[in-house]
Design an enzyme around this catalytic site. Structure first.
Site, PDB file in Angstrom:
ATOM      1  N   GLY A  11       0.786  -1.219   0.000  1.00 40.78           N
ATOM      2  CA  GLY A  11       0.000   0.000   0.000  1.00 40.78           C
ATOM      3  C   GLY A  11       0.819   1.270   0.000  1.00 40.78           C
ATOM      4  O   GLY A  11       0.273   2.358  -0.179  1.00 40.78           O
ATOM      5  N   CYS A  12       2.121   1.174   0.180  1.00 42.04           N
ATOM      6  CA  CYS A  12       2.984   2.353   0.212  1.00 42.04           C
ATOM      7  C   CYS A  12       3.149   2.904  -1.200  1.00 42.04           C
ATOM      8  O   CYS A  12       3.619   2.197  -2.098  1.00 42.04           O
ATOM      9  CB  CYS A  12       4.336   1.996   0.803  1.00 42.04           C
ATOM     10  SG  CYS A  12       5.537   3.351   0.752  1.00 42.04           S
ATOM     11  N   GLN A  13       2.775   4.152  -1.392  1.00 41.66           N
ATOM     12  CA  GLN A  13       2.881   4.770  -2.708  1.00 41.66           C
ATOM     13  C   GLN A  13       4.337   4.931  -3.147  1.00 41.66           C
ATOM     14  O   GLN A  13       4.652   4.816  -4.327  1.00 41.66           O
ATOM     15  CB  GLN A  13       2.178   6.124  -2.714  1.00 41.66           C
ATOM     16  CG  GLN A  13       0.681   6.016  -2.597  1.00 41.66           C
ATOM     17  CD  GLN A  13       0.009   7.382  -2.559  1.00 41.66           C
ATOM     18  OE1 GLN A  13       0.639   8.413  -2.726  1.00 41.66           O
ATOM     19  NE2 GLN A  13      -1.285   7.374  -2.339  1.00 41.66           N
TER      20      GLN A  13
END
Length: 154
Positions: A11-13
Site C-alpha cells: 500500500g505504500c505509494q
C-alpha cells in the site's frame, strides 16, 4: 534483466513508484511484505549489516519522527530487537537479486547495481514517503494520530 525480490510495505505509494521504475527498466519484481515476512536477526543483518545502525531505520516512521525511537542512540542488539518487533521500522525497500542485497532506493545506486536503462527518474527523493491529502492512510498504514505514531506503523 534482473529478478528482484522487493520487500515493501503493501500500500505504500513510494514503494509502488520504485517497483514501477524497476519494471519500466525491464526487471521482474517479486513484491513481498515486510510485515508478513518471518524475519530473523541473521536475515536482517544480511541486508543491513554493512550499514551504520541509524541507516537501518525508516526515518519516516512516526515513532522516529516524533522522537519515541532515536536510531542514533541504538546499538546493534537494540536496533535488531526493535526491527524484529516492528518490521515497518525497517528502511525500505529491501531488495535482493541472487545473493546481492540493497537497502533503500537510491536511483543512482540501483542503476549502477542492476540498471535502470534510461528510465526517467521523477524529481525529488525517490526513497521518500509519499502521502496524499488523506495523510498516512494512503500508504496503507492502519492508524492515525498518537496510536499510529506510537507503534511506528509507517
Amino acid at each position: 534483466m534482473a529478478d528482484v525480490t522487493f520487500f515493501e510495505k503493501p500500500g505504500c505509494q513510494g514503494n509502488q513508484r520504485q517497483k514501477t521504475l524497476l519494471a519500466a527498466a525491464g526487471h521482474t519484481v517479486h513484491a513481498r511484505s515486510l510485515k508478513t515476512e518471518v524475519w530473523t536477526a541473521e536475515g536482517l543483518l544480511a541486508f543491513l549489516g554493512r550499514l551504520p545502525v541509524p541507516e537501518w531505520f525508516n526515518r519516516s516512521a512516526p515513532a522516529i519522527k516524533l522522537g519515541h525511537i532515536d536510531p542514533d542512540a541504538l546499538d546493534v542488539r537494540q536496533a535488531l530487537t526493535l526491527l524484529l518487533e516492528n518490521p515497518l521500522l525497517i528502511r525500505r525497500p529491501l531488495m535482493q537479486v541472487g545473493e546481492e542485497r540493497m537497502v533503500g532506493f537510491d536511483a543512482a545506486a540501483v542503476d549502477a547495481w542492476i540498471g535502470l536503462r534510461g528510465v526517467e527518474i521523477p524529481a525529488g527523493n525517490i526513497e521518500a514517503c509519499v502521502h496524499g491529502p488523506a495523510g498516512h492512510g494512503n500508504c496503507g498504514s492502519a492508524g492515525h494520530g498518537e496510536d499510529h505514531a506510537r507503534v511506528g506503523n509507517h
